[in-house]
Design a protein around this motif. Structure first.
Motif, PDB file in Angstrom:
ATOM      1  N   PRO A   1       0.803  -1.226   0.000  1.00 24.02           N
ATOM      2  CA  PRO A   1       0.000   0.000   0.000  1.00 24.02           C
ATOM      3  C   PRO A   1       0.839   1.281   0.000  1.00 24.02           C
ATOM      4  CG  PRO A   1       0.080  -0.916   2.207  1.00 24.02           C
ATOM      5  CD  PRO A   1       0.832  -1.876   1.323  1.00 24.02           C
ATOM      6  N   GLY A   2       1.825   1.373  -0.877  1.00 23.40           N
ATOM      7  CA  GLY A   2       2.600   2.607  -1.010  1.00 23.40           C
ATOM      8  C   GLY A   2       3.763   2.757  -0.057  1.00 23.40           C
ATOM      9  N   TYR A   3       3.978   1.800   0.812  1.00 21.92           N
ATOM     10  CA  TYR A   3       5.086   1.903   1.759  1.00 21.92           C
ATOM     11  C   TYR A   3       5.493   0.506   2.213  1.00 21.92           C
ATOM     12  CZ  TYR A   3       1.528   0.976   5.325  1.00 21.92           C
ATOM     13  OH  TYR A   3       0.515   0.406   6.050  1.00 21.92           O
ATOM     14  N   ASP A   4       6.683   0.428   2.802  1.00 21.15           N
ATOM     15  CA  ASP A   4       7.064  -0.768   3.534  1.00 21.15           C
ATOM     16  C   ASP A   4       7.590  -0.350   4.893  1.00 21.15           C
ATOM     17  OD1 ASP A   4       9.642   0.097   3.089  1.00 21.15           O
ATOM     18  OD2 ASP A   4      10.197  -1.527   1.734  1.00 21.15           O
ATOM     19  N   LEU A   5       8.081  -1.295   5.674  1.00 26.34           N
ATOM     20  CA  LEU A   5       8.499  -1.028   7.043  1.00 26.34           C
ATOM     21  C   LEU A   5       9.946  -1.448   7.254  1.00 26.34           C
ATOM     22  CD1 LEU A   5       5.378  -2.575   8.822  1.00 26.34           C
ATOM     23  CD2 LEU A   5       5.798  -0.129   8.498  1.00 26.34           C
ATOM     24  N   ARG A   6      10.663  -0.675   8.016  1.00 26.80           N
ATOM     25  CA  ARG A   6      12.000  -1.058   8.477  1.00 26.80           C
ATOM     26  C   ARG A   6      11.981  -1.024  10.002  1.00 26.80           C
ATOM     27  NH1 ARG A   6      17.605  -0.652   7.486  1.00 26.80           N
ATOM     28  NH2 ARG A   6      17.146  -1.887   5.608  1.00 26.80           N
ATOM     29  N   ALA A   7      12.362  -2.127  10.614  1.00 24.56           N
ATOM     30  CA  ALA A   7      12.429  -2.227  12.068  1.00 24.56           C
ATOM     31  C   ALA A   7      13.865  -2.515  12.481  1.00 24.56           C
ATOM     32  CB  ALA A   7      11.505  -3.331  12.572  1.00 24.56           C
ATOM     33  N   LEU A   8      14.364  -1.767  13.436  1.00 17.76           N
ATOM     34  CA  LEU A   8      15.694  -2.009  13.992  1.00 17.76           C
ATOM     35  C   LEU A   8      15.535  -2.837  15.262  1.00 17.76           C
ATOM     36  CD1 LEU A   8      18.758  -1.599  14.192  1.00 17.76           C
ATOM     37  CD2 LEU A   8      18.309   0.575  15.365  1.00 17.76           C
ATOM     38  N   VAL A   9      16.095  -4.047  15.232  1.00 18.24           N
ATOM     39  CA  VAL A   9      16.013  -4.965  16.361  1.00 18.24           C
ATOM     40  C   VAL A   9      17.428  -5.192  16.889  1.00 18.24           C
ATOM     41  CG1 VAL A   9      15.372  -7.279  17.133  1.00 18.24           C
ATOM     42  CG2 VAL A   9      13.961  -6.089  15.427  1.00 18.24           C
ATOM     43  N   VAL A  10      17.614  -5.009  18.178  1.00 22.91           N
ATOM     44  CA  VAL A  10      18.922  -5.198  18.806  1.00 22.91           C
ATOM     45  C   VAL A  10      18.768  -6.131  19.998  1.00 22.91           C
ATOM     46  CG1 VAL A  10      20.915  -4.088  19.874  1.00 22.91           C
ATOM     47  CG2 VAL A  10      19.629  -2.884  18.092  1.00 22.91           C
ATOM     48  N   ARG A  11      19.452  -7.258  19.928  1.00 17.41           N
ATOM     49  CA  ARG A  11      19.430  -8.268  20.986  1.00 17.41           C
ATOM     50  C   ARG A  11      18.004  -8.596  21.430  1.00 17.41           C
ATOM     51  NH1 ARG A  11      24.791  -8.182  23.823  1.00 17.41           N
ATOM     52  NH2 ARG A  11      26.018  -9.291  22.267  1.00 17.41           N
ATOM     53  N   GLY A  12      17.142  -8.850  20.458  1.00 18.98           N
ATOM     54  CA  GLY A  12      15.794  -9.293  20.767  1.00 18.98           C
ATOM     55  C   GLY A  12      14.826  -8.205  21.182  1.00 18.98           C
ATOM     56  N   GLU A  13      15.212  -6.939  21.053  1.00 26.67           N
ATOM     57  CA  GLU A  13      14.339  -5.825  21.402  1.00 26.67           C
ATOM     58  C   GLU A  13      14.175  -4.894  20.207  1.00 26.67           C
ATOM     59  OE1 GLU A  13      15.080  -3.671  25.080  1.00 26.67           O
ATOM     60  OE2 GLU A  13      16.448  -5.244  25.719  1.00 26.67           O
ATOM     61  N   LEU A  14      12.953  -4.427  20.001  1.00 29.42           N
ATOM     62  CA  LEU A  14      12.719  -3.421  18.973  1.00 29.42           C
ATOM     63  C   LEU A  14      13.194  -2.072  19.483  1.00 29.42           C
ATOM     64  CD1 LEU A  14      11.350  -2.652  16.230  1.00 29.42           C
ATOM     65  CD2 LEU A  14       9.330  -2.066  17.592  1.00 29.42           C
ATOM     66  N   VAL A  15      14.086  -1.425  18.722  1.00 33.25           N
ATOM     67  CA  VAL A  15      14.580  -0.102  19.093  1.00 33.25           C
ATOM     68  C   VAL A  15      13.697   0.984  18.492  1.00 33.25           C
ATOM     69  CG1 VAL A  15      16.508   1.522  18.843  1.00 33.25           C
ATOM     70  CG2 VAL A  15      16.950  -0.879  19.385  1.00 33.25           C
ATOM     71  N   ALA A  16      13.383   0.852  17.205  1.00 28.47           N
ATOM     72  CA  ALA A  16      12.565   1.848  16.523  1.00 28.47           C
ATOM     73  C   ALA A  16      12.139   1.278  15.181  1.00 28.47           C
ATOM     74  CB  ALA A  16      13.343   3.152  16.323  1.00 28.47           C
ATOM     75  N   ALA A  17      11.142   1.903  14.589  1.00 24.00           N
ATOM     76  CA  ALA A  17      10.655   1.461  13.278  1.00 24.00           C
ATOM     77  C   ALA A  17      10.228   2.674  12.474  1.00 24.00           C
ATOM     78  CB  ALA A  17       9.492   0.488  13.431  1.00 24.00           C
ATOM     79  N   MET A  18      10.183   2.490  11.157  1.00 30.28           N
ATOM     80  CA  MET A  18       9.734   3.575  10.282  1.00 30.28           C
ATOM     81  C   MET A  18       9.005   3.005   9.083  1.00 30.28           C
ATOM     82  SD  MET A  18      13.314   4.790   8.489  1.00 30.28           S
ATOM     83  CE  MET A  18      14.361   3.639   7.585  1.00 30.28           C
ATOM     84  N   ARG A  19       8.135   3.830   8.516  1.00 30.13           N
ATOM     85  CA  ARG A  19       7.541   3.543   7.217  1.00 30.13           C
ATOM     86  C   ARG A  19       8.386   4.233   6.164  1.00 30.13           C
ATOM     87  NH1 ARG A  19       2.582   4.553   9.969  1.00 30.13           N
ATOM     88  NH2 ARG A  19       1.289   2.671  10.153  1.00 30.13           N
ATOM     89  N   ARG A  20       8.568   3.573   5.034  1.00 29.52           N
ATOM     90  CA  ARG A  20       9.348   4.153   3.939  1.00 29.52           C
ATOM     91  C   ARG A  20       8.452   4.278   2.705  1.00 29.52           C
ATOM     92  NH1 ARG A  20      14.645   0.338   3.933  1.00 29.52           N
ATOM     93  NH2 ARG A  20      13.020  -1.150   3.304  1.00 29.52           N
ATOM     94  N   TYR A  21       8.366   5.488   2.202  1.00 31.10           N
ATOM     95  CA  TYR A  21       7.552   5.783   1.030  1.00 31.10           C
ATOM     96  C   TYR A  21       8.469   6.201  -0.122  1.00 31.10           C
ATOM     97  CZ  TYR A  21       3.773   6.339   4.472  1.00 31.10           C
ATOM     98  OH  TYR A  21       2.868   6.150   5.493  1.00 31.10           O
ATOM     99  N   ALA A  22       8.024   5.955  -1.348  1.00 34.35           N
ATOM    100  CA  ALA A  22       8.793   6.398  -2.514  1.00 34.35           C
ATOM    101  C   ALA A  22       7.884   6.420  -3.729  1.00 34.35           C
ATOM    102  CB  ALA A  22       9.984   5.479  -2.764  1.00 34.35           C
ATOM    103  N   ASP A  23       8.249   7.255  -4.715  1.00 39.83           N
ATOM    104  CA  ASP A  23       7.536   7.260  -5.982  1.00 39.83           C
ATOM    105  C   ASP A  23       7.851   5.975  -6.758  1.00 39.83           C
ATOM    106  OD1 ASP A  23       6.487   9.774  -5.406  1.00 39.83           O
ATOM    107  OD2 ASP A  23       8.219  10.794  -6.265  1.00 39.83           O
ATOM    108  N   ASP A  24       9.070   5.491  -6.592  1.00 47.18           N
ATOM    109  CA  ASP A  24       9.478   4.221  -7.194  1.00 47.18           C
ATOM    110  C   ASP A  24       8.944   3.075  -6.337  1.00 47.18           C
ATOM    111  OD1 ASP A  24      11.134   2.734  -9.124  1.00 47.18           O
ATOM    112  OD2 ASP A  24      12.349   2.211  -7.385  1.00 47.18           O
ATOM    113  N   TRP A  25       8.802   1.883  -6.919  1.00 49.14           N
ATOM    114  CA  TRP A  25       8.305   0.743  -6.141  1.00 49.14           C
ATOM    115  C   TRP A  25       9.310   0.267  -5.102  1.00 49.14           C
ATOM    116  CZ3 TRP A  25      10.535  -4.221  -6.500  1.00 49.14           C
ATOM    117  CH2 TRP A  25      11.492  -4.374  -7.505  1.00 49.14           C
ATOM    118  N   ARG A  26      10.578   0.658  -5.293  1.00 49.14           N
ATOM    119  CA  ARG A  26      11.592   0.393  -4.273  1.00 49.14           C
ATOM    120  C   ARG A  26      11.634   1.574  -3.323  1.00 49.14           C
ATOM    121  NH1 ARG A  26      16.087  -0.740  -8.738  1.00 49.14           N
ATOM    122  NH2 ARG A  26      14.888   1.013  -9.564  1.00 49.14           N
ATOM    123  N   THR A  27      11.597   1.303  -2.029  1.00 52.94           N
ATOM    124  CA  THR A  27      11.454   2.379  -1.047  1.00 52.94           C
ATOM    125  C   THR A  27      12.726   2.667  -0.259  1.00 52.94           C
ATOM    126  OG1 THR A  27      10.631   0.784   0.555  1.00 52.94           O
ATOM    127  CG2 THR A  27       8.981   1.957  -0.748  1.00 52.94           C
TER     128      THR A  27
END
Length: 287
Positions: free
Chosen positions: A180-206
């Motif tokens: 749906p126009g974006y994907d997700l990147r999650a930063l995981v460190v030693r089994g814990e989620l540190v932060a996440a973001m949605r990535r949007y782009a005009d190209d299908w690669r985000t």
């Protein structure tokens, strides 16, 4: 010596020191650690060499092959390397990552490895167009190709077959996920989620490196658990987990990255110090 006491030396393995590495060095030194850069170009080790006194190394080498072999040298010398040689090998090869995810029973796009371009033509037809062809080793969305039909597949695979490297002629392909126009990147460190973001782009690669736009997001509990399980499946202590939601709302794991570039995540979250969060979870737990 207790790492939380701020006296243990920590090495940052890198042949190129960028903003992320500088941030890690700053966070380490702020915590009182004698942090230094270990230049990958200067590494050498005899196979029969003795083990050293140990220590912790943050593996930030940008070159996939050198990151893995450098980790094997340092591990043979008795050092703890994060990420380890085994994790670099798994995350650095998309097929090995897919196998690890499948063994863990995690949802991912349908993925096929073809040993030749001819086999890839048949595989693409079986998966169904459009399909996505990816190099086994690579990052930043480079050489990733969306193939829309059999005619396009034949053209692309003809070029693949002309590549001089045998590895380049092995074809990794996935079903295309209509996100749906974006994907997700999650930063995981030693089994814990540190932060996440949605990535949007005009190209299908985000990819942010390709001009994708990032905004912070909070993952729901199921997606957070999926990201953590994906990191654990590959053995990565520090992992950038890429996820995508299909039109039906199902979340799938695309990739797990062993060398996470977190400038985009840092910019999206503003006040959050990503480097300090990594250091707290890795160095704080190293004793």
């Amino acid at each position: 010596m207790n790492a939380r006491g701020g006296r243990d030396p920590v090495l940052v393995l890198a042949s190129r020191v960028g903003p992320d590495e500088k941030g890690l060095l700053t966070a380490l030194r702020r915590g009182g650690h004698a942090a230094e850069v270990l230049d990958t170009n200067a590494l050498r080790r005899a196979a029969s060499g003795p083990a050293g006194p140990g220590g912790l190394v943050l593996n930030r080498e940008i070159g996939q092959v050198r990151a893995r072999y450098a980790a094997t040298m340092l591990e043979a010398a008795g050092m703890t390397v994060v990420n380890s040689a085994a994790a670099v090998q798994t995350c650095g090869d998309k097929w090995l990552t897919s196998l690890a995810l499948a063994r863990a029973g995690l949802p991912a796009p349908r993925t096929v490895l073809a040993a030749s371009p001819a086999a890839a033509e048949e595989a693409a037809a079986e998966v169904g167009f459009p399909v996505v062809l990816k190099p086994l080793v690579g990052s930043w969305g480079r050489l990733v190709t969306r193939v829309r039909d059999a005619e396009e597949a034949a053209t692309v695979l003809e070029h693949v077959g002309a590549q001089p490297s045998p590895q380049a002629q092995v074809v990794y392909l996935q079903e295309y996920v209509d996100k749906p126009g974006y994907d997700l990147r999650a930063l995981v460190v030693r089994g814990e989620l540190v932060a996440a973001m949605r990535r949007y782009a005009d190209d299908w690669r985000t990819n942010v490196s390709r001009g994708g736009r990032a905004e912070p997001c909070v993952l729901d509990p199921d997606t957070e658990k999926l990201a953590v399980r994906a990191a654990e499946a590959t053995g990565a202590d520090i992992a950038g987990v890429d996820l995508v939601e299909d039109r039906a709302g199902a979340v799938l794991v695309l990739e797990v990255n062993h060398r996470v570039e977190f400038a985009g995540l840092q910019a999206a979250h503003g006040g959050l110090d990503i480097a300090a969060s990594i250091v707290d979870r890795i160095v704080g737990g190293a004793s």
